[in-house]
Scaffold this active site. Sequence first.
Site, PDB file in Angstrom:
ATOM      1  CG  HIS A  67       0.467   6.208  -0.560  1.00 44.04           C
ATOM      2  ND1 HIS A  67      -0.543   7.001  -1.059  1.00 44.04           N
ATOM      3  CD2 HIS A  67      -0.080   5.496   0.465  1.00 44.04           C
ATOM      4  CE1 HIS A  67      -1.658   6.779  -0.365  1.00 44.04           C
ATOM      5  NE2 HIS A  67      -1.401   5.865   0.561  1.00 44.04           N
ATOM      6  CG  HIS A 112      -1.784   1.157   1.401  1.00 46.77           C
ATOM      7  ND1 HIS A 112      -3.127   1.144   1.105  1.00 46.77           N
ATOM      8  CD2 HIS A 112      -1.526   2.421   1.854  1.00 46.77           C
ATOM      9  CE1 HIS A 112      -3.658   2.329   1.347  1.00 46.77           C
ATOM     10  NE2 HIS A 112      -2.707   3.122   1.822  1.00 46.77           N
ATOM     11  CD  GLU A 113       1.605   3.491   3.673  1.00 52.68           C
ATOM     12  OE1 GLU A 113       1.777   4.560   3.057  1.00 52.68           O
ATOM     13  OE2 GLU A 113       0.591   3.259   4.362  1.00 52.68           O
ATOM     14  CD  GLU A 173      -4.965   6.356   0.872  1.00 47.48           C
ATOM     15  OE1 GLU A 173      -4.997   5.107   0.814  1.00 47.48           O
ATOM     16  OE2 GLU A 173      -4.102   6.974   1.513  1.00 47.48           O
TER      17      GLU A 173
END
Length: 504
Positions: A265, A261-262, A300
């Site tokens: 980003h 997830h990160e 996101e």
Amino acid sequence: MSFAVFETEIARINDILCAVNLLTWDARTMMPPGSVDARGKQIATLVGLARDLATSDKLQRAIEDARLELSGINAANPRRLAVEQAAAAIDTLSRISASLVSAAAELKTVAQAAWSKARAINDFAGFVPLLERTMEIQREIAADIGYEEHPYDALVATYEPGMSWSRLRGFYGELRDGLLPLLARAKEAKVRSEILDRAYPVDRQRAFSSLISTRFGYDFNRGRLDDTVHPFEISFTRSDVRITGRFRETWLPGGLFAVWHEAGHGIYEQGISEAFSRSTFTTDFVNLYAVGGTSFGTHESQSRLWENRVGRSRRFWELNFADLQTTFPDQLFDVTAEDFWRAVNAARPGFIRVEADELTYDLHIMLRSEIEAGLMAGEIRVADLPEIWREKIKAYLGLDVPNDTLGVLQDVHWSSGMVGSFPTYTIGNVMSSQFFAAARKETSIERGLEAGDYLPLKTWLNDNIHQYGRSKSPSQLLVDATGQDLSVAAYIRDLARKVEDLTV
């Protein structure tokens, strides 16, 4: 030369905000606990300085002079766009008092440290005074910015331009109608969820999550992975984009998917056009934050795309499970790729948002949004939050919250003053499916996903989303890349297909 003066002043502001990001990263990863008060003052000083520069007469004159210099150029020209975009954002910032900006910045560091301690020992009462002050400041900020219908509107729009509480309620309602039948059906799927609870050494979790992040396209030459209480990504220009994770030995998906997830980003920030470094298009003037993503929801969408659309896909695990099994031979000796794919996609209602399955994740966001709106309207008291939280978790997920660490204390956002940012997670979920569907229309991307080559997808995202930084609005970016504005249809289709596969 007027535009050059404007560029120089904007670059100075961005430099200061990048330094704030670095101090924030340190505070949330390795700063000694005794440094909290001093660090809060350091950050408040720098944020105050950035605000002073942004609202100064010098920059205002530079904006007016640049407007004159560029008056004969098309309004869509990047230089004119940079000037007008900065002017509009600074006008909003100017409405927020300087003392309020500094108070919020200083409180953030102190409150984050207090939240981390309260979370560790299940002490919500000890956190209440700081949280009350945080909410007071956010209500004052909303009043300074101004709003027509609801104080929550002013805060939500700083993270997702064009969004309001009224629009969110309609959006949530449509999404809930699509999610609940799927959730009920998914609970019937037969899965071996217990395989995720075995003992997985953290150092090997970190190594595997880093390996996959590299395959996705996260550049460790311009980044790093560190441990933290609550995972986050933060950048100091595209040349230094850092991610964090939180690993638990007995819950494998929590560490793996949080890192991916990160990394999503991080890939976004690393993909911003180099020409936009230290510019309007990598500066959030309202939140006084150095960031290249055009909105929190768009950001996101990128993290959730890699985490869920790719990382939780059946083909991904058919291709990558052998490497995971090699990493954990004793834990996964009796597990197949199909077993593992089914386990990480199981509908498993739980207390922790960041570890929630796809079908319950947005329900976590909805209840937080309702609480935030109530707090901003003065309808909810901070002292009553634990009970309200328990009631909503029971209503939404049918669970009884055993303590505040697993309940109202689990998220870092309120201690950071980020009231209004939670809706962007669900907005990002929806956008991720829209972007992914558009990308997969290209045969090279589909072939790449089938073969485990993620470069074509990353390149498409770089070309259609990342490179633009904040030069396009989230709506414009979405329409240009997909042909439509925000719509839940593609997201519900993705989840429905997955539920169908899980229950056959």
